[in-house]
Design a protein around this motif. Structure first.
Motif, short mmCIF file in Angstrom:
data_model
loop_
_atom_site.label_atom_id
_atom_site.label_comp_id
_atom_site.label_asym_id
_atom_site.label_seq_id
_atom_site.Cartn_x
_atom_site.Cartn_y
_atom_site.Cartn_z
N GLY A 100 22.36 47.79 42.54
CA GLY A 100 23.73 46.98 42.41
C GLY A 100 24.00 46.03 43.71
O GLY A 100 24.52 45.27 43.53
N ALA A 101 23.98 47.00 44.85
CA ALA A 101 24.27 46.23 46.13
C ALA A 101 23.27 45.28 46.33
O ALA A 101 23.84 44.01 46.77
CB ALA A 101 23.83 47.38 47.04
N THR A 102 22.06 45.40 46.13
CA THR A 102 21.09 44.00 46.33
C THR A 102 21.49 42.92 45.45
O THR A 102 21.48 41.63 45.59
CB THR A 102 19.74 44.58 46.13
N MET A 103 21.82 43.21 44.02
CA MET A 103 22.33 42.14 43.11
C MET A 103 23.49 41.36 43.62
O MET A 103 23.61 40.33 43.52
CB MET A 103 22.65 42.62 41.83
N THR A 104 24.51 42.22 44.18
CA THR A 104 25.79 41.73 44.64
C THR A 104 25.40 40.73 45.97
O THR A 104 26.20 39.70 45.99
CB THR A 104 26.68 42.89 45.15
N VAL A 105 24.57 41.26 46.87
CA VAL A 105 24.10 40.24 48.08
C VAL A 105 23.57 39.10 47.68
O VAL A 105 23.93 37.96 47.83
CB VAL A 105 23.31 41.13 48.89
N ILE A 106 22.65 39.03 46.54
CA ILE A 106 22.13 37.76 45.95
C ILE A 106 23.02 37.05 45.24
O ILE A 106 23.22 35.80 45.52
CB ILE A 106 21.06 38.15 44.81
N ALA A 107 24.18 37.39 44.52
CA ALA A 107 24.99 36.73 44.13
C ALA A 107 25.90 36.30 45.16
O ALA A 107 26.54 34.95 44.86
CB ALA A 107 25.85 37.40 43.34
N LEU A 108 26.06 36.94 46.19
CA LEU A 108 27.23 36.27 47.28
C LEU A 108 26.44 35.25 48.06
O LEU A 108 26.98 34.06 48.30
CB LEU A 108 27.43 37.42 48.23
N PHE A 109 25.19 35.31 48.32
CA PHE A 109 24.18 34.59 49.04
C PHE A 109 24.06 33.07 48.31
O PHE A 109 24.26 32.03 48.72
CB PHE A 109 22.87 35.04 49.39
N THR A 110 23.69 33.34 47.05
CA THR A 110 23.43 32.01 46.06
C THR A 110 24.70 31.37 46.11
O THR A 110 24.72 30.09 45.67
CB THR A 110 22.73 32.54 44.85
N GLY A 111 25.87 32.23 45.82
CA GLY A 111 27.01 31.51 45.25
C GLY A 111 27.42 30.67 46.89
O GLY A 111 28.05 29.55 46.41
N ALA A 112 27.21 31.40 47.79
CA ALA A 112 27.75 30.63 49.14
C ALA A 112 26.76 29.22 49.16
O ALA A 112 27.38 28.22 49.44
CB ALA A 112 27.46 31.37 50.28
N ILE A 113 25.28 29.34 48.87
CA ILE A 113 24.30 28.20 49.25
C ILE A 113 24.87 27.04 47.85
O ILE A 113 24.83 25.88 48.40
CB ILE A 113 23.15 28.64 48.81
N TRP A 114 25.39 27.62 46.88
CA TRP A 114 25.57 26.63 45.79
C TRP A 114 26.99 26.04 46.11
O TRP A 114 27.26 24.93 45.76
CB TRP A 114 25.91 27.40 44.43
N GLY A 115 27.80 26.75 46.69
CA GLY A 115 29.30 26.69 46.90
C GLY A 115 29.59 25.53 47.90
O GLY A 115 30.31 24.49 48.14
N GLN A 116 28.57 25.35 49.09
CA GLN A 116 28.58 24.24 50.05
C GLN A 116 28.59 22.81 49.81
O GLN A 116 29.18 22.03 49.68
CB GLN A 116 27.47 24.66 50.96
N PRO A 117 27.67 22.44 48.79
CA PRO A 117 27.39 21.20 48.52
C PRO A 117 28.42 20.76 47.39
O PRO A 117 28.98 19.77 47.21
CB PRO A 117 26.05 20.99 47.98
#
Lengths: 244, 60
Positions: A100-117
């Protein structure tokens, strides 16, 4: 004779059944993940507003969904421990936490990468993003608490209570966008209402990815719970030897 | 390789980060599983050998 779910609370029964089921679940996981990710990455068009960043949906949405649902699964198994004292159930909760922790990290990272543009920022103290970050901290706290306590039954009791408390943030992470009608994050990506749901061209590969992430979780959970059962048995045998 | 246009870096890094975390998680899970299995196996084997040795001594 009818089978009862409580039979799987017997470690021996769990080891036998999981051993038979594991290869099938692992095989299905690989098929769903490969089909979903290849289809989503290579064979879907760009979105008219988001361009090619829409392809991030195939890793972001399944990981975010799992981040919340893994905690819900931990809540159920922790409640079973609190009420019925079945060791396999609390060991399953312990085994699920790093996933679950890994899934949360992936969601946070990919969300940030998607959010920037799309939003023009990597991070915003938006209700959903913030509750996700807190959920991640709860995962870390849960894992740390297990490591910090020597007696495994005491650790199981305290981590189960922590799991109950953290469930508030699992629920908030899911419904924050609806509770507070503010912030940058959109509402649910998937909907039973055809008008609100994403276009079919993105929807079907996403279904494969969602199934792949669920199956990946089940595969890893079975392996990790088996590891926990073996470690617990070894600890018990060593203790018995010392006492003799 | 699809044409990702001006967002190629974002899309590729999102996939790269996700796959890297997933591969690490799977590798760590398998490593821990193999380690625990081997530890229990060698302990039970040693116990069985000790048991055989002590029953042999008792018989002698």
């Amino acid at each position: 004779m009818p089978m009862s779910i409580w039979e799987y609370a017997n470690p021996k029964k769990f080891m036998q059944t999981s051993s038979a089921v594991l290869p099938w679940v692992a095989g299905l996981t690989v098929i769903c993940l490969v089909v979903g990710l290849v289809w989503g990455f290579f064979f879907t068009p760009d979105d008219f507003r988001q361009g090619s960043t829409v392809k991030i949906i195939y890793v972001h949405v399944p990981s975010a969904m799992m981040a919340i649902n893994v905690w819900v699964m931990m809540l159920v198994t922790s409640l079973i421990w609190i009420i019925r004292r079945h060791h396999v159930s609390v060991l399953a909760a312990k085994a699920a936490a790093p996933i679950g922790a890994t899934m949360t990290v992936i969601a946070l990272f990919t969300g940030a990468i998607w959010g920037q543009p799309m939003w023009g920022t990597w991070w915003e103290w938006d209700p959903r993003l913030t509750s996700f970050l807190i959920l991640f901290l709860f995962y870390l706290g849960y894992i740390a608490l297990w490591s910090a306590i020597e007696n495994s039954d005491t650790a199981a009791d305290l981590t189960s209570i922590l799991c109950l408390v953290g469930s508030v943030f699992a629920v908030l992470s899911r419904y924050a966008a609806q509770f507070w009608n503010q912030g940058l994050h959109q509402g649910a990506t998937l909907s039973l209402d055809k008008e609100e749901n994403i276009s079919d061209v993105f929807y079907y590969p996403l279904l494969f990815c969602l199934a792949g992430f669920v199956l990946l979780f089940v595969t890893l959970l079975l392996i990790r719970t088996r590891t926990e059962i073996r470690s617990r048995r070894l600890k018990a045998l060593r203790l018995r030897e010392r006492m003799a | 390789m699809p044409d990702l246009g001006k967002y190629a870096v974002e899309v590729l890094s999102a996939y790269g980060v996700s796959l890297a975390f997933l591969v690490l998680l799977v590798a760590w899970t398998l490593y821990q599983g193999a380690k625990a299995k081997e530890a229990l196996r060698s302990y039970e084997e040693r116990r069985a050998q000790d048991g055989r040795a002590s029953s042999k001594e008792a018989a002698e």
